[in-house]
Design an enzyme around this catalytic site. Structure first.
Site, PDB file in Angstrom:
ATOM      1  CG  ASP B 133      -2.037  -1.033   1.073  1.00  0.00           C
ATOM      2  OD1 ASP B 133      -2.268  -1.467  -0.083  1.00  0.00           O
ATOM      3  OD2 ASP B 133      -2.645  -1.414   2.090  1.00  0.00           O
ATOM      4  CB  CYS B 134       3.494   2.506   2.158  1.00  0.00           C
ATOM      5  SG  CYS B 134       4.159   0.966   2.794  1.00  0.00           S
ATOM      6  CE1 TYR B 135       8.758   3.134  -0.053  1.00  0.00           C
ATOM      7  CE2 TYR B 135       8.054   1.638   1.682  1.00  0.00           C
ATOM      8  CZ  TYR B 135       8.785   2.736   1.272  1.00  0.00           C
ATOM      9  OH  TYR B 135       9.532   3.439   2.177  1.00  0.00           O
TER      10      TYR B 135
END
Lengths: 129, 503
Positions: B133-135
């Site tokens: 989700d963040c990368y």
């Protein structure tokens, strides 16, 4: 001085070098010899004083000869003067100067390529005639 | 004991600041100590510079690429097709000197990537990831130069061996090793290390070399960060871990290298200043090539313990010839003494110009009691004896090709050792040899068609060594012989494959 003798397949089976030695009485020294399907290639050390006679003797037998000039090239940008090449050279071409830089006595080189493989820095190239 | 000659590092650095510092290289020091004595030399000389430039395989660099948009958490990353370790956060990677290019193999490796970075060349980056989700990004391709990187930090776990073993090869074939090409029958000798200029040999109890010592590292200023891996001070095989900023470095003192048939390595240039704080330190820096002894090992034995052929000093090695078993053998260094000298000279120059200030370590390296242990291995390493066929059928020398064909047919195997009247191995014949002989109508004497130079194995050898021998000779079986050349078994590549399949 060193020459490369090129013999086409039709004359390769002849004892060319023996014939030339008998004719010219030159003290030829064979440094390296390759006989392949496309013919023979021999590096020969020839006493300079008798070179002309030897050249004529080979040529009249159908062989061609070329003088071996600058047989080995050192890229001074890549060479780090480690001297790794020294101990694999069969003819003692490479040595250290007083300041531990590498020097080459190219008159002795027979283009075997052992130093090219040994050099960790890809600094050496053998020119094939 | 404090004597009048003792100095502090602050005294020395004050002399650097006012330009009165007296610096010499470790090559100049033996004469000075001989003339003035250790006390006089310590009074006269403030710093001795050392240097070494050679292959240091345990080297590499941490690189930080910055974040892409959308961002990626690199799971795997390749620089010019050489894989770097990306198991550190998202965009950090460690490129190791000996990792090989996936497309170019041994001619190009991590060491060359590092050299190319330092030379300012553009490097192709390819990275893959699983996406989070963040990368979210899964694939990335770009190019960078060293200027595009946030940090490029050389970090070498094991550098600057105090001294090193000398290599030769007693076997009858050429070996390609990390000590270079080793010619058969002890045809040459290779060695490594700067001898008189060796940093750690000029301070053999590591009084001034330790955590935090500022050093010359590949043309920049770096630091010793601890004992190197495999640090072995009791045998004078000390090593150090070093770190420095790749962005300060100069290609002149950092070179990618390829050892033919072995792989890549990085030539690292290290110079260490030894502050002469007292007479003991001065005395140690008077070490000469003649004082440093090392062992000539037979690299023909591919085992952890290689046989020692003799002891030798660096003075003998540097003479260009050493005696092995009564023959004079040509030596060549793998490290550059020419450039080691240049490094010691450049460091001397920096100090004299006031651009380099030595430091004392905040913690010294251990100078005794560290053992370089062998690997703990579980399970017994299988040997030839465990795998070989013990019931081996042989044939007597002097019989015919037809006799051999019959034996092979009846036994349903491929390799038939030929033995003499005294039961000693004299040759080997294969089903293929027989087929060839029949085709050429040479059916009479076995001796005419057998292979006389037989490659053999010893029952106690580890399987891996024998597997490599089979591969090198491009054959599929080896007779196992005892020291009297009597055949005790036969080992085939099939036997080895079955063993590997069971593992």
């Amino acid at each position: 001085m060193k020459i490369t003798l090129h013999a086409t397949p039709d004359i390769t089976p002849r004892p060319l070098i023996a014939e030339v030695i008998l004719e010219t009485r030159a003290l030829l020294n064979i440094d390296r010899a390759d006989v392949k399907p496309k013919g023979g290639e021999v590096v020969i050390d020839v006493p300079p004083d008798i070179y002309d006679q030897v050249a004529v003797a080979f040529e009249k037998r159908g062989a061609t000869i070329t003088a071996l000039e600058q047989p080995l090239i050192k890229d001074d940008d890549e060479c780090v003067n480690c001297g790794a090449c020294i101990s694999v050279c069969p003819t003692g071409v490479i040595s250290f100067r007083e300041d531990w830089s590498v020097q080459m006595d190219l008159d002795k080189c027979v283009q075997c390529g052992a130093c090219v493989t040994m050099c960790p820095h890809g600094a050496l190239t053998v020119l094939k005639s | 004991m404090i004597t009048v000659t003792d100095k502090t590092i602050q005294d020395i650095n004050a002399k650097i600041a006012d330009g009165s510092v007296h610096v010499v290289t470790a090559e100049e020091m033996p004469d000075i100590v001989a003339e003035l004595g250790p006390v006089g030399a310590a009074k006269e000389i403030d710093i001795v510079t050392t240097g070494t430039f050679g292959a240091m395989c345990s080297s590499g660099a941490f690189l930080n690429f910055g974040h892409s948009d959308p961002p990626i958490k690199m799971q795997k990353v390749w620089l010019n097709d050489v894989e770097a370790y990306a198991g550190l956060a998202a965009i950090d990677a460690y490129i190791g000197a000996t990792q090989l290019s996936e497309s170019r193999g041994m001619e190009y490796g991590g060491a060359h990537v590092i050299e190319d970075l330092v030379a300012g060349k553009s490097i192709d980056i390819h990275a893959t990831a699983y996406g989070t989700d963040c990368y979210p990004r899964k694939v990335l391709d770009t190019t960078v130069t060293i200027d595009d990187l946030n940090q490029a930090t050389m970090f070498n776990p094991r550098n600057g061996y105090q001294k090193y073993n000398v290599a030769t090869n007693c076997t009858d074939r050429t070996l390609y090793t990390y000590m270079g090409t080793l010619l058969p029958d002890c045809g040459n000798v290779t060695y490594s290390g700067a001898g008189v200029l060796s940093p750690m040999y000029n301070d053999p109890t590591y009084q001034t070399i330790g955590v935090g010592s500022r050093i010359f590292l590949c043309g920049g200023q770096g630091y010793v960060t601890g004992q190197g891996t495999q640090h072995d001070p009791d045998n004078n095989f000390a090593t150090m871990m070093v770190q420095g900023d790749l962005k300060q470095m100069d290609k002149k003192y950092l070179r990618g290298a390829t050892f033919h048939g072995y792989g890549t390595s990085l030539y690292v240039g290290i110079g260490i200043p030894i502050p002469i704080l007292n007479a003991d330190i001065a005395k140690a820096t008077a070490v000469t090539d003649a004082d440093i002894t090392t062992n000539v090992l037979d690299y023909g034995v591919a085992r952890r313990s290689r046989p020692i052929l003799r002891q030798v000093t660096y003075e003998e090695l540097k003479s260009g010839m050493i005696d092995i078993n009564g023959r004079e053998i040509t030596t060549s260094p793998m490290s550059s003494f020419h450039d080691a000298r240049a490094i010691a000279g450049e460091l001397k120059d920096w100090i004299q110009k006031g651009t380099f200030y030595p430091t004392l370590p905040v913690e010294r390296l251990p100078n005794t009691g560290v053992v370089f242990k062998p690997m703990k291995q579980i399970g017994e390493q299988p040997t030839v004896a465990d795998v070989m066929a013990k019931r081996v059928i042989t044939i007597q020398q002097g019989l015919t090709v037809e006799n051999a064909a019959k034996v092979i047919m009846e036994g349903n195997f491929n390799h038939l050792p030929v033995v003499s009247d005294e039961d000693r191995l004299v040759g080997i014949i294969t089903a293929w040899d027989i087929a060839k002989a029949v085709a050429k109508n040479k059916r009479d004497k076995l001796d005419d068609i057998m292979t006389r130079t037989v490659v053999t194995a010893d029952a106690s050898e580890p399987i891996d060594i024998v597997a490599r021998r089979l591969e090198q000779h491009n054959i599929s079986a080896l007779p196992v012989v005892d020291k009297h050349s009597r055949v005790s078994g036969i080992i085939t590549s099939d036997d080895i494959s079955k063993l590997v399949a069971r593992r």
